[in-house]
Write an enzyme that holds these catalytic residues in place. Structure first.
Site, PDB file in Angstrom:
ATOM      1  N   HIS A 147      -2.585  -3.218   3.372  1.00 14.99           N
ATOM      2  CA  HIS A 147      -2.650  -3.720   1.995  1.00 14.99           C
ATOM      3  C   HIS A 147      -1.772  -2.857   1.085  1.00 14.99           C
ATOM      4  O   HIS A 147      -1.003  -3.382   0.263  1.00 14.99           O
ATOM      5  CB  HIS A 147      -4.105  -3.706   1.522  1.00 14.99           C
ATOM      6  CG  HIS A 147      -4.286  -3.974   0.069  1.00 14.99           C
ATOM      7  ND1 HIS A 147      -4.610  -5.221  -0.444  1.00 14.99           N
ATOM      8  CD2 HIS A 147      -4.208  -3.149  -1.010  1.00 14.99           C
ATOM      9  CE1 HIS A 147      -4.714  -5.144  -1.755  1.00 14.99           C
ATOM     10  NE2 HIS A 147      -4.477  -3.897  -2.130  1.00 14.99           N
ATOM     11  N   GLU A 148      -1.898  -1.535   1.214  1.00 18.73           N
ATOM     12  CA  GLU A 148      -1.117  -0.636   0.361  1.00 18.73           C
ATOM     13  C   GLU A 148       0.373  -0.719   0.683  1.00 18.73           C
ATOM     14  O   GLU A 148       1.211  -0.694  -0.227  1.00 18.73           O
ATOM     15  CB  GLU A 148      -1.624   0.801   0.509  1.00 18.73           C
ATOM     16  CG  GLU A 148      -3.079   1.009   0.106  1.00 18.73           C
ATOM     17  CD  GLU A 148      -3.378   0.554  -1.313  1.00 18.73           C
ATOM     18  OE1 GLU A 148      -2.452   0.564  -2.156  1.00 18.73           O
ATOM     19  OE2 GLU A 148      -4.534   0.175  -1.586  1.00 18.73           O
ATOM     20  N   HIS A 151       1.767  -3.584  -1.123  1.00 21.98           N
ATOM     21  CA  HIS A 151       2.126  -3.283  -2.513  1.00 21.98           C
ATOM     22  C   HIS A 151       3.524  -2.679  -2.587  1.00 21.98           C
ATOM     23  O   HIS A 151       4.336  -3.056  -3.443  1.00 21.98           O
ATOM     24  CB  HIS A 151       1.127  -2.293  -3.122  1.00 21.98           C
ATOM     25  CG  HIS A 151      -0.115  -2.923  -3.661  1.00 21.98           C
ATOM     26  ND1 HIS A 151      -0.096  -3.977  -4.552  1.00 21.98           N
ATOM     27  CD2 HIS A 151      -1.433  -2.626  -3.455  1.00 21.98           C
ATOM     28  CE1 HIS A 151      -1.343  -4.311  -4.863  1.00 21.98           C
ATOM     29  NE2 HIS A 151      -2.170  -3.517  -4.208  1.00 21.98           N
ATOM     30  N   GLU A 224      -2.823  -8.295  -6.426  1.00 19.07           N
ATOM     31  CA  GLU A 224      -3.790  -7.900  -5.398  1.00 19.07           C
ATOM     32  C   GLU A 224      -3.920  -8.989  -4.329  1.00 19.07           C
ATOM     33  O   GLU A 224      -4.034  -8.682  -3.136  1.00 19.07           O
ATOM     34  CB  GLU A 224      -5.149  -7.605  -6.028  1.00 19.07           C
ATOM     35  CG  GLU A 224      -5.222  -6.296  -6.792  1.00 19.07           C
ATOM     36  CD  GLU A 224      -4.874  -5.098  -5.932  1.00 19.07           C
ATOM     37  OE1 GLU A 224      -5.314  -5.046  -4.762  1.00 19.07           O
ATOM     38  OE2 GLU A 224      -4.147  -4.216  -6.421  1.00 19.07           O
TER      39      GLU A 224
END
EC number: 3.4.24.-
Length: 295
Positions: A147-148, A151, A224
């Site tokens: 997930h990071e 980003h 997100e």
């Protein structure tokens, strides 16, 4: 860097269009007729310079600030098998995402959290909390890291900073127009800028700032969902859903991450009612449901 230049150019065009639009609607003439000698083009440029300066400076020092405010310890030479696994996992995910290996760190916090920051996708920092490493399974930690990395690959830190710069510009611009209007038109002040200008400008900045924050946080919530999708592509949908479900179980724990970093963490806490409009993250239930619909 190209993303920054393109975004700045786009927003300079927005500033120019806004100035022309106000002139076409006779706003300059209306203000001049009421004793307000205001050059809207110059004011817009002034506000754009200061509006973007703060957000861009914050972006360029974001890694340093993150390390200082969270106490993140960078893993340069792994000392344990957990640190070795963490580095290898981030390296693997970065390679799959097509970005350079970011710095990897661990910050001392009991809550399960992680964040990514940095001024561009090839000079980033990814960090996880000690609590996340201790209580989450390897698959769940890998999904959080994915997930990071999502980003970083999406350039979210840069885009969020530039969106903040845009809203800063227009908050400053319209607050000063309101201040001049109140001072010159309502209070009929004819000598310089009176106390009414400063009071009205401050109040307008506070109110417009709240509205602007809602816009920025709306964008943050959208990114997100995109990072969750990227995480699902890198680590698998089931693993990403599992990590979010585990975060939901721990939702009652207080989030000790500094306010300046909450928008960059995977767990942004929970707010209700109107305060929900200022949430940097969507509710975990919505994120899980979005991944389930994605399949």
């Amino acid at each position: 860097m190209m993303r920054i230049l393109l975004f700045v150019a786009t927003n300079l065009a927005v500033v120019l269009v806004a100035s022309i639009t106000l002139s076409l609607f006779g706003f300059n003439g209306f203000m001049a007729a009421n004793g307000v000698d205001l050059n809207l083009s110059s004011l817009l440029v002034f506000c754009a310079v200061f509006g973007f300066a703060g957000s861009l400076v914050s972006l360029f020092i974001s890694k340093w600030m993150a390390k200082m405010t969270t106490g993140t310890q960078i893993i340069s030479q792994p000392r344990t098998r957990h640190e070795q696994w963490l580095l290898q996992t981030v390296e693997e995910l970065s390679r799959e995402a097509g970005i350079k290996m970011p710095e990897v760190g661990i910050f001392p916090a009991y809550e399960a959290n992680a964040f990514a920051t940095g001024w561009n996708r090839n000079d980033a920092l990814v960090a996880v909390s000690q609590g996340l490493l201790e209580r989450f399974s390897p698959d769940e930690v890998r999904a959080v890291l994915a997930h990071e990395i999502g980003h970083v690959a999406n350039g979210d830190m840069v885009t969020l900073a530039l969106v903040q710069g845009v809203v800063n510009t227009f908050v400053m611009f319209f607050a000063r127009i309101i201040g001049n209007f109140v001072d010159k038109v309502i209070f009929k002040n004819e000598e310089g800028q009176g106390i009414a200008y400063y009071v009205a400008t401050i109040v307008a900045e506070l109110i417009l700032g709240i509205l602007a924050s809602m816009i920025v946080m709306w964008f943050s919530r959208r990114r997100e969902f995109r990072a969750d999708e990227a995480g699902a592509q890198l680590a698998g949908t089931a693993a990403m859903i599992g990590a979010l479900q585990r975060l939901r179980v721990e939702q009652g724990l207080p989030v000790h991450m500094p306010d300046t970093m909450k928008a960059f963490g995977i767990n942004g806490g929970l707010k209700h009612g109107l305060a929900g409009l200022l949430m940097s993250h969507p509710p975990l239930e919505e994120r899980i449901e979005a991944l389930r619909r994605r399949g």
